[in-house]
Scaffold this motif. Structure first.
Motif, short mmCIF file in Angstrom:
data_model
loop_
_atom_site.label_atom_id
_atom_site.label_comp_id
_atom_site.label_asym_id
_atom_site.label_seq_id
_atom_site.Cartn_x
_atom_site.Cartn_y
_atom_site.Cartn_z
N MET A 439 0.83 -1.21 0.00
CA MET A 439 0.00 0.00 0.00
C MET A 439 0.87 1.25 0.00
N TYR A 440 1.82 1.31 0.94
CA TYR A 440 2.66 2.51 1.02
C TYR A 440 3.45 2.72 -0.26
N SER A 441 3.99 1.64 -0.81
CA SER A 441 4.85 1.87 -1.96
C SER A 441 4.01 2.25 -3.18
N ARG A 442 2.80 1.67 -3.33
CA ARG A 442 1.92 2.10 -4.42
C ARG A 442 1.51 3.55 -4.27
N CYS A 443 1.39 3.99 -3.01
CA CYS A 443 0.96 5.38 -2.78
C CYS A 443 2.13 6.35 -2.83
N GLY A 444 3.30 5.84 -3.20
CA GLY A 444 4.46 6.72 -3.32
C GLY A 444 5.18 6.97 -2.03
N ALA A 445 4.74 6.35 -0.94
CA ALA A 445 5.37 6.61 0.36
C ALA A 445 6.37 5.50 0.67
N ILE A 446 7.47 5.48 -0.09
CA ILE A 446 8.43 4.39 0.03
C ILE A 446 9.10 4.40 1.41
N VAL A 447 9.21 5.59 2.00
CA VAL A 447 9.83 5.68 3.33
C VAL A 447 8.96 4.95 4.37
N ASP A 448 7.63 5.18 4.28
CA ASP A 448 6.73 4.48 5.19
C ASP A 448 6.76 2.98 4.94
N ALA A 449 6.85 2.61 3.66
CA ALA A 449 6.92 1.19 3.33
C ALA A 449 8.13 0.55 4.00
N SER A 450 9.27 1.20 3.89
CA SER A 450 10.46 0.56 4.47
C SER A 450 10.45 0.65 5.99
N ALA A 451 9.71 1.64 6.55
CA ALA A 451 9.56 1.66 8.01
C ALA A 451 8.78 0.45 8.49
N VAL A 452 7.70 0.10 7.76
CA VAL A 452 6.93 -1.11 8.11
C VAL A 452 7.84 -2.33 8.03
N PHE A 453 8.60 -2.39 6.92
CA PHE A 453 9.50 -3.52 6.71
C PHE A 453 10.51 -3.65 7.86
N ASP A 454 11.10 -2.51 8.25
CA ASP A 454 12.14 -2.55 9.30
C ASP A 454 11.56 -2.89 10.67
N GLU A 455 10.27 -2.56 10.88
CA GLU A 455 9.70 -2.82 12.20
C GLU A 455 9.32 -4.28 12.42
N ILE A 456 9.31 -5.06 11.34
CA ILE A 456 8.99 -6.48 11.52
C ILE A 456 10.21 -7.14 12.16
N LYS A 457 10.06 -7.52 13.42
CA LYS A 457 11.21 -8.06 14.13
C LYS A 457 11.29 -9.57 13.96
N LEU A 458 10.13 -10.22 14.05
CA LEU A 458 10.17 -11.67 14.19
C LEU A 458 10.35 -12.40 12.87
N TYR A 459 9.44 -12.20 11.97
CA TYR A 459 9.41 -13.09 10.83
C TYR A 459 9.02 -12.36 9.57
N LYS A 460 9.89 -12.44 8.58
CA LYS A 460 9.56 -11.90 7.27
C LYS A 460 9.48 -13.08 6.32
N ASP A 461 8.33 -13.28 5.68
CA ASP A 461 8.28 -14.36 4.70
C ASP A 461 8.72 -13.84 3.34
N VAL A 462 8.76 -14.72 2.38
CA VAL A 462 9.32 -14.34 1.08
C VAL A 462 8.46 -13.26 0.43
N ILE A 463 7.18 -13.27 0.73
CA ILE A 463 6.28 -12.26 0.16
C ILE A 463 6.63 -10.87 0.69
N THR A 464 7.01 -10.81 1.99
CA THR A 464 7.44 -9.54 2.56
C THR A 464 8.63 -8.98 1.79
N TRP A 465 9.63 -9.84 1.58
CA TRP A 465 10.82 -9.41 0.84
C TRP A 465 10.45 -8.98 -0.57
#
Length: 640
Positions: A439-465
């Motif tokens: 959602m964030y990256s489609r809306c042009g808010a790449i900074v918010d997108a990567s903030a969500v990404f960085d806040e995931i502490k436990l588990y990132k699945d391949v879809i997240t990447w």
DNA sequence: GTAGGGTTAG
């Protein structure tokens, strides 16, 4: 005589009226208690409480029923308040409050439950088993076993709770070992073991145990439960033949007059589970065959076969059965709503939704997801606010759909609001985080997108990447995309074909021809991923943007797949950048063959001729377009 | 009214 008669009759009259009053009162109390428990059973807790408050006489059962009502609703504070107010607590009240604390999440509650257990004036088997199963269900097998061993007199229920606990922890071998050393099993022990093994994916082990221990005569009456569990387990995983083999091992329940004598025979759930297996396997014909052969059907039988037709999008048959069924419940209605929504018939889905006698959270989620999938984003937002107005609380499924709605609307403002709602109300799981990133990256808010990404502490699945790499790529941040891709590989997360689409797109945006070629090759040789047409489109884009048009057309002519509109579109775009009209005609021609009604290739060609000042050619493109009756679509401008 | 086990919808 008269005196005697008078005395006797007076006395007996007295006695009779007293006992009548007592009987009257006790039967009234009994009736009220029954009403309370019926109200609680049907989820009408506040009505039950009103009745409770209006009662002049209450006994322990009255209080205990009310307490159990609050415990079922996980309202432990209210349960505790009643428990404290209760004039005389019996052992059931104590057992209830202990089980209430243990059924709440969080170690604070569990410790309180244990404290209450220790405060008990006396304890019975139920008290001990409550604590054992409470610890077992919370993954605290050390404590569960401690209490199991300390228990003065154990029964089968105690051991069954231990088995369930081992299996919840995934300790399959411990569970089986414990089961085999138990002094006695009952049908519930076998059933707990089988269902736990099924949950852990040990289906064949479960089948072995079922056949080894299922033949004991004294448990034949309940053996069908264990069979049903295993049939459903095989069915869920798509092993329909194994399911059918077990189903056939159970004696038939139809026809024959010896029903009373045969204790081990199919029941409604055996048939339902077998039907469900066929439905999961997409074999609606076999499911329907069973359905027609059944003598006694319950609501679940109808729902299962209806959901089968919904799955294969046969809404005529699904709604026919829905009309025929005796008493449709929420699930039946939800299936029908799902079916119409999936087939793009939002109006019918909405009609049925509005006619529902009872809606639940899933009803709302189904319809909202349907609107989102059919790209009626405004409608989805309307439903979402209507849902909240009607007092239904969104869960992660709702929010996940609504985030996708924000992506579709490219509405960053709404997206941020939903994000806040997510943080306040649910524990974000992978699907939620992934749709937030998208959602964030489609809306042009790449900074918010990567903030969500960085806040995931436990588990990132391949879809997240994939979502994050794709986000960087679409923002032209090739360095970030490639860096993340390298990190992903270092962490041994296996990329998918979608990862490579993102990586190649990043190369295209940054003009990295050699890197693009290298990644394409690595995808095939290092990861064994068969290139799809999307990968070729990216590669054409990479070559084309850098002006390597010959290489691009050569790739198109030699690629092993049929080039689609993305491939030709990439070439046409490149031709426009580099003013290659000859090749643009080839690309436009191919695109028009694929999509005769699309105006985009015509408009692009027109603009190219116009740019070169070749107005005659430009005009002939426009005439051709008119001849072919192609309408110019909004969003494509005659002016470049 | 309290402790252990089975099927269906997003």
């Amino acid at each position: 005589m008269a005196t005697l008669y008078g005395r006797l009759s007076r006395r007996s009259c007295c006695l009779t009226s007293a006992s009548l009053t007592r009987n009257y009162n006790s039967s009234r109390l009994h009736q009220s208690n029954k009403n309370i428990s019926n109200l609680i059973r049907s989820g009408r807790l506040s009505e039950a409480r009103a009745l409770f408050d209006s009662m002049k006489h209450r006994n322990a059962v009255t209080w205990n029923s009310m307490i159990s009502g609050y415990i079922h609703r996980r309202e432990i504070a209210k349960a505790r308040q009643l428990f404290d107010e209760m004039p005389q607590r019996d052992i059931v009240s104590w057992n209830l409050i202990v089980s209430g604390y243990f059924s709440c999440r969080g170690s604070r509650f569990i410790e309180e439950g244990r404290k209450m257990f220790e405060l008990m004036p006396q304890r019975d088997c139920v008290s001990w088993n409550t604590v054992i199963s409470g610890y077992a269900k919370n993954g605290r097998m050390d404590q569960a076993l401690k209490f199991f061993n300390a228990m003065p007199e154990r029964n089968v229920v105690s051991s069954n709770a231990v088995i369930t606990g081992f299996l919840l922890n995934g300790d399959v071998d411990l569970a089986v070992g414990f089961f085999k050393t138990m002094p006695e099993h009952d049908s519930a022990s076998l059933c707990a073991l089988i269902s736990g093994l099924v949950r852990n994916g040990e289906l064949d082990m479960a089948a072995g145990i079922l056949h080894e221990f299922g033949s004991d005569d004294d448990r034949k009456d309940d053996l069908v439960h264990a069979y049903n569990t295993l049939i459903a387990g095989y069915g869920q995983r798509g092993h329909v033949e194994e399911a059918r083999r077990l189903f056939d091992e159970i004696p038939d329940d139809r026809g024959g007059g010896d029903k009373g004598q045969r204790r081990f025979r199919r029941n409604v759930i055996s048939w339902n589970s077998m039907m469900m297996s066929y439905v999961k396997a997409g074999d609606i014909v076999s499911a329907r065959e069973l359905f027609d052969r059944m003598v006694e059907r319950d609501t679940c039988s109808w729902n299962t076969v209806i959901s089968g037709y919904v799955q294969i999008s046969n809404m005529d048959e699904a709604s026919k059965l829905f009309r025929e069924m005796p008493s449709p419940d929420v699930l039946s209605w939800n299936s029908i709503v799902t079916g119409f929504a999936q087939n793009g018939n939002l109006n019918l889905a909405k009609d049925f939704f509005e006619k529902m006698p009872h809606k639940n959270l899933i009803s709302w989620n189904t319809l909202i997801a349907g609107y989102e999938k059919n790209e009626d984003y405004k409608g989805a937002v309307r439903l979402f606010s209507q849902m909240q107005l009607e007092g239904e609380r969104p869960d992660k499924h709702t929010l996940s759909s609504v985030i996708s709605v924000c992506t579709g609307l490219v509405d960053l403002y709404l997206g941020k609001q939903i994000h806040q709602l997510v943080t306040k109300t649910v524990l974000p799981d992978s699907p939620i985080n992934n749709s937030l990133i998208t959602m964030y990256s489609r809306c042009g808010a790449i900074v918010d997108a990567s903030a969500v990404f960085d806040e995931i502490k436990l588990y990132k699945d391949v879809i997240t990447w994939n979502a994050m790499i794709g986000g960087y790529a679409s923002h032209g941040l090739a360095a970030e995309a490639l860096e993340l891709f390298n990190l992903m590989k270092r962490l041994k997360i296996h990329p998918t074909y979608i990862t490579f689409i993102a990586v190649l797109n990043a190369c295209a945006h940054a003009g990295l021809v050699e890197e693009g070629r290298r990644q394409f090759k690595s995808m095939v040789t290092d990861y064994g991923i068969e290139p799809r047409v999307e990968h070729f489109a990216s590669l054409v884009d990479i070559l084309g943007r850098q002006g390597q048009l010959k290489e691009a057309i050569h790739l198109i002519n030699t690629m092993p797949l049929k080039p689609d509109k993305a491939v030709w579109g990439a070439l046409l775009g490149a031709c426009r950048i580099h003013n290659n009209v000859q090749l643009a005609i080839v690309a436009a021609d191919a695109l028009i063959r694929l999509e005769p009604e699309s105006s985009a290739p015509y408009v692009l060609l027109y603009n190219m001729y116009a740019n070169l000042g070749q107005w005659d050619d430009a005009e002939s493109v426009r005439v051709l377009m008119e001849e072919k009756n192609v309408k110019k679509q909004a969003g494509y401008s005659w002016v470049d």
